[in-house]
Design a protein around this motif. Structure first.
Motif, PDB file in Angstrom:
ATOM      1  N   LYS A 106     -15.700   4.443   1.094  1.00  0.00           N
ATOM      2  CA  LYS A 106     -15.060   3.586   2.092  1.00  0.00           C
ATOM      3  C   LYS A 106     -14.846   2.232   1.456  1.00  0.00           C
ATOM      4  O   LYS A 106     -15.784   1.447   1.292  1.00  0.00           O
ATOM      5  CB  LYS A 106     -15.962   3.464   3.330  1.00  0.00           C
ATOM      6  N   PRO A 107     -13.596   1.949   1.026  1.00  0.00           N
ATOM      7  CA  PRO A 107     -13.348   0.697   0.295  1.00  0.00           C
ATOM      8  C   PRO A 107     -13.544  -0.518   1.203  1.00  0.00           C
ATOM      9  O   PRO A 107     -13.226  -0.462   2.400  1.00  0.00           O
ATOM     10  CB  PRO A 107     -11.882   0.804  -0.128  1.00  0.00           C
ATOM     11  N   SER A 108     -14.059  -1.600   0.635  1.00  0.00           N
ATOM     12  CA  SER A 108     -14.198  -2.838   1.408  1.00  0.00           C
ATOM     13  C   SER A 108     -12.806  -3.426   1.685  1.00  0.00           C
ATOM     14  O   SER A 108     -12.613  -4.137   2.654  1.00  0.00           O
ATOM     15  CB  SER A 108     -15.103  -3.827   0.669  1.00  0.00           C
ATOM     16  N   ASN A 109     -11.849  -3.102   0.808  1.00  0.00           N
ATOM     17  CA  ASN A 109     -10.465  -3.543   1.034  1.00  0.00           C
ATOM     18  C   ASN A 109      -9.535  -2.401   0.629  1.00  0.00           C
ATOM     19  O   ASN A 109      -9.231  -2.211  -0.541  1.00  0.00           O
ATOM     20  CB  ASN A 109     -10.186  -4.801   0.215  1.00  0.00           C
ATOM     21  N   ILE A 110      -9.073  -1.637   1.609  1.00  0.00           N
ATOM     22  CA  ILE A 110      -8.259  -0.445   1.344  1.00  0.00           C
ATOM     23  C   ILE A 110      -6.938  -0.822   0.666  1.00  0.00           C
ATOM     24  O   ILE A 110      -6.361  -0.035  -0.094  1.00  0.00           O
ATOM     25  CB  ILE A 110      -8.026   0.366   2.639  1.00  0.00           C
ATOM     26  N   GLU A 111      -6.469  -2.060   0.910  1.00  0.00           N
ATOM     27  CA  GLU A 111      -5.192  -2.501   0.309  1.00  0.00           C
ATOM     28  C   GLU A 111      -5.253  -2.493  -1.224  1.00  0.00           C
ATOM     29  O   GLU A 111      -4.228  -2.369  -1.881  1.00  0.00           O
ATOM     30  CB  GLU A 111      -4.843  -3.920   0.776  1.00  0.00           C
ATOM     31  N   ALA A 112      -6.472  -2.629  -1.772  1.00  0.00           N
ATOM     32  CA  ALA A 112      -6.630  -2.708  -3.227  1.00  0.00           C
ATOM     33  C   ALA A 112      -6.150  -1.433  -3.915  1.00  0.00           C
ATOM     34  O   ALA A 112      -5.879  -1.426  -5.117  1.00  0.00           O
ATOM     35  CB  ALA A 112      -8.091  -2.986  -3.588  1.00  0.00           C
ATOM     36  N   ILE A 113      -6.004  -0.358  -3.142  1.00  0.00           N
ATOM     37  CA  ILE A 113      -5.512   0.903  -3.724  1.00  0.00           C
ATOM     38  C   ILE A 113      -4.117   0.722  -4.318  1.00  0.00           C
ATOM     39  O   ILE A 113      -3.745   1.390  -5.289  1.00  0.00           O
ATOM     40  CB  ILE A 113      -5.557   2.053  -2.679  1.00  0.00           C
ATOM     41  N   ASN A 114      -3.354  -0.214  -3.747  1.00  0.00           N
ATOM     42  CA  ASN A 114      -1.993  -0.444  -4.237  1.00  0.00           C
ATOM     43  C   ASN A 114      -1.960  -1.092  -5.620  1.00  0.00           C
ATOM     44  O   ASN A 114      -0.932  -1.097  -6.284  1.00  0.00           O
ATOM     45  CB  ASN A 114      -1.224  -1.319  -3.240  1.00  0.00           C
ATOM     46  N   ASP A 115      -3.119  -1.650  -6.037  1.00  0.00           N
ATOM     47  CA  ASP A 115      -3.190  -2.264  -7.364  1.00  0.00           C
ATOM     48  C   ASP A 115      -3.483  -1.232  -8.456  1.00  0.00           C
ATOM     49  O   ASP A 115      -3.407  -1.542  -9.636  1.00  0.00           O
ATOM     50  CB  ASP A 115      -4.284  -3.340  -7.404  1.00  0.00           C
ATOM     51  N   LEU A 116      -3.838  -0.012  -8.044  1.00  0.00           N
ATOM     52  CA  LEU A 116      -4.142   1.034  -9.038  1.00  0.00           C
ATOM     53  C   LEU A 116      -2.840   1.595  -9.606  1.00  0.00           C
ATOM     54  O   LEU A 116      -1.761   1.352  -9.080  1.00  0.00           O
ATOM     55  CB  LEU A 116      -4.981   2.148  -8.404  1.00  0.00           C
TER      56      LEU A 116
END
Lengths: 130, 370
Positions: A106-116
């Motif tokens: 469970k990511p603390s910031n799900i938006e960070a997935i877009n940086d992958l």
């Protein structure tokens, strides 16, 4: 060339990440990574409830040849580990994107997935690796 | 970093899809597309072909070379019959092991196979140790190992005469038109043959053997897991200058004739200490086999502890044993903990994993003794 599903995100350390759409992600290692590792004989899974920084050590995959560290693609909390791998670690080789998943986070910031990395960008990383 | 050497089979390895890695100064295939585990299993169930051309092949000529070599190794070489091969150790003045090797007694000469990483040092050691009456040369030849329970079936088709040999016998033959030297030996725990061949014939011979339906090319990865399951030492890991033959459990590599009560007592470097250890058994540590209770492989360098948490030793080789089906290892532990069945704990990533001291080999050897 190895299989790279377009709906996944990737890391330079050869993990894949799937957005489950419910605030969690599933992660595992890429087809390219399992091929490079060879026959997986043991997976050290992360403990559920553990909180990790992005890039933190999440677990270890051991092949006949060597041990390789697994890194957290995103910061967050481990909510599930694929305990089926304890008895059948070879599933990582046989089904790296499906039955061979490693953990759910469970990511603390799900938006960070877009940086992958997307599949095209990761394909270049994997290519340089060969 | 100097450029890596290539064996005569380099082009073949690349053609077969071998994954090339640096090893002992050579570019060698760690695995082929089959993969380490399947290569291992294939060698245990059928037949594997290994390129061991990187190993040093040496020839010693001079007056009574067997007696001369006994000044440097602990094995009984004088008592070795012509046409037979024996495992030997170059010992150091402090009783440690400088290298392990195979010695073949020929008519008026000795043929040695030594570790690649030790070859130059062994050559210098032999030249100094034997003196100028002896001619020691490195042979620029290829070396192949054909290993597995079906190796003899393959050999029957290409060189039936070689099948009359038993374990550790050596001879000169013609194999599918190639002049070769063959010994019935290997380093996998299986029946098999080691074939020394002229450098320019190596590629042709390897291709001829790979044409046989049972034979697969096998890389260094499987070679390591096979020799580990067979309980065989890897020089520089399980034995080195700091380990004595007694600590290493290699007393059998000190010939009975070379021990107290024998016909030619001592006479090799470090003999006082080694023979004392054989008689007194007062050494502190011993090489043992270890089988993990769990599934996590226990690798080289892992520290070992007893039930109370005292450090008792270290792992020197460890991997998953495909045939055993469990992680296996060898290492040194204090003598008090060396008995088979004893439980020890390996510290892997902060956890103490239980392992059981086990007799080696971990698998039943398939050596052909006639």
């Amino acid at each position: 060339m190895s299989n790279l599903p377009a709906n996944l995100r990737y890391t330079e350390s050869h993990e894949w990440v799937l957005d489950n759409g419910d605030g969690t992600v599933t992660l595992g290692i890429t087809d390219h990574a399992q091929q490079a590792l060879g026959d997986v004989v043991f997976v050290e899974l992360p403990d559920v409830g553990r909180t990790l920084e992005s890039g933190g050590e999440l677990g270890v995959i051991e092949s006949v040849k060597a041990a390789s560290d697994l890194y957290a693609p995103l910061a967050g909390e481990i909510v599930e580990a694929n305990t089926a791998l304890e008895d059948a670690p070879e599933t990582v080789n046989e089904s790296p994107y499906d039955k061979g998943w490693i953990a759910k986070l469970k990511p603390s910031n799900i938006e960070a997935i877009n940086d992958l990395l997307d599949a095209d960008a990761y394909a270049k990383v994997a290519e340089q690796d060969d | 970093m100097s450029e890596l050497n290539k064996t005569p089979l380099y082009a073949l390895h690349v053609e077969l899809g071998g994954k090339m890695v640096p090893f002992a100064g050579y570019e060698m295939p760690v695995q082929f597309p089959l993969g380490v585990k399947k290569e291992h299993e294939h060698t245990r169930s059928a037949c594997g072909l290994f390129d061991v051309s990187h190993m040093g092949q040496l020839l010693i000529k001079g007056p009574d070379p067997a007696a001369a070599l006994e000044t440097l190794v602990s094995a009984d070489i004088v008592g070795l019959e012509v046409g037979m091969q024996r495992y030997a150790l170059f010992t150091g003045d402090e009783g440690g092991i400088l290298d392990d090797l195979m010695v073949v007694r020929g008519e008026g000469h000795l043929y040695l196979v030594v570790n690649a990483a030790c070859r130059d040092q062994d050559l210098a050691h032999l030249r100094v140790g034997l003196g100028q009456d002896y001619h020691v040369e490195t042979l620029d030849r290829g070396l192949l190992a054909l290993q597995g329970p079906r190796a003899a079936d393959v050999m029957k088709r290409v060189c039936p005469e070689a099948c009359d040999m038993v374990f550790m016998q050596h001879g000169r033959f013609t194999l599918a038109g190639f002049p070769v030297w063959i010994s019935r030996s290997g380093y996998t725990g299986e029946d098999g043959f080691e074939i020394s061949v002229e450098k320019d014939d190596t590629d042709g011979l390897a291709r001829r053997l790979l044409d046989e339906p049972e034979v697969e090319a096998i890389g260094l990865g499987a070679r390591d897991s096979l020799r580990l399951e067979a309980g065989l030492c890897l020089y520089g890991h399980d034995i080195d200058t700091t380990t004595t033959p007694v600590e290493a459990g290699l007393i059998w590599a000190v010939g009975k004739a070379r021990r107290h009560g024998g016909e030619r007592v001592g006479g090799f470097p470090g003999a006082d200490l080694i023979l004392h250890q054989i008689d007194a058994r007062d050494h502190d540590r011993k090489r043992v086999g270890l089988v993990a209770e769990g599934r996590a492989p226990v690798r080289e360098g892992t520290e070992l502890f007893d039930e109370e948490g005292h450090r008792i030793g270290e792992v020197t080789s460890g991997s998953f044993g495909p045939t055993v089906g469990k992680p296996v290892a060898m290492g040194y532990v204090s003598v008090a903990h060396a008995e088979a069945g004893n439980r020890v704990f390996a510290e892997v990533r902060g956890k103490r994993l239980p392992m059981t001291v086990a007799r080696m080999p971990f698998v039943t050897p398939g050596y052909y003794r006639g």
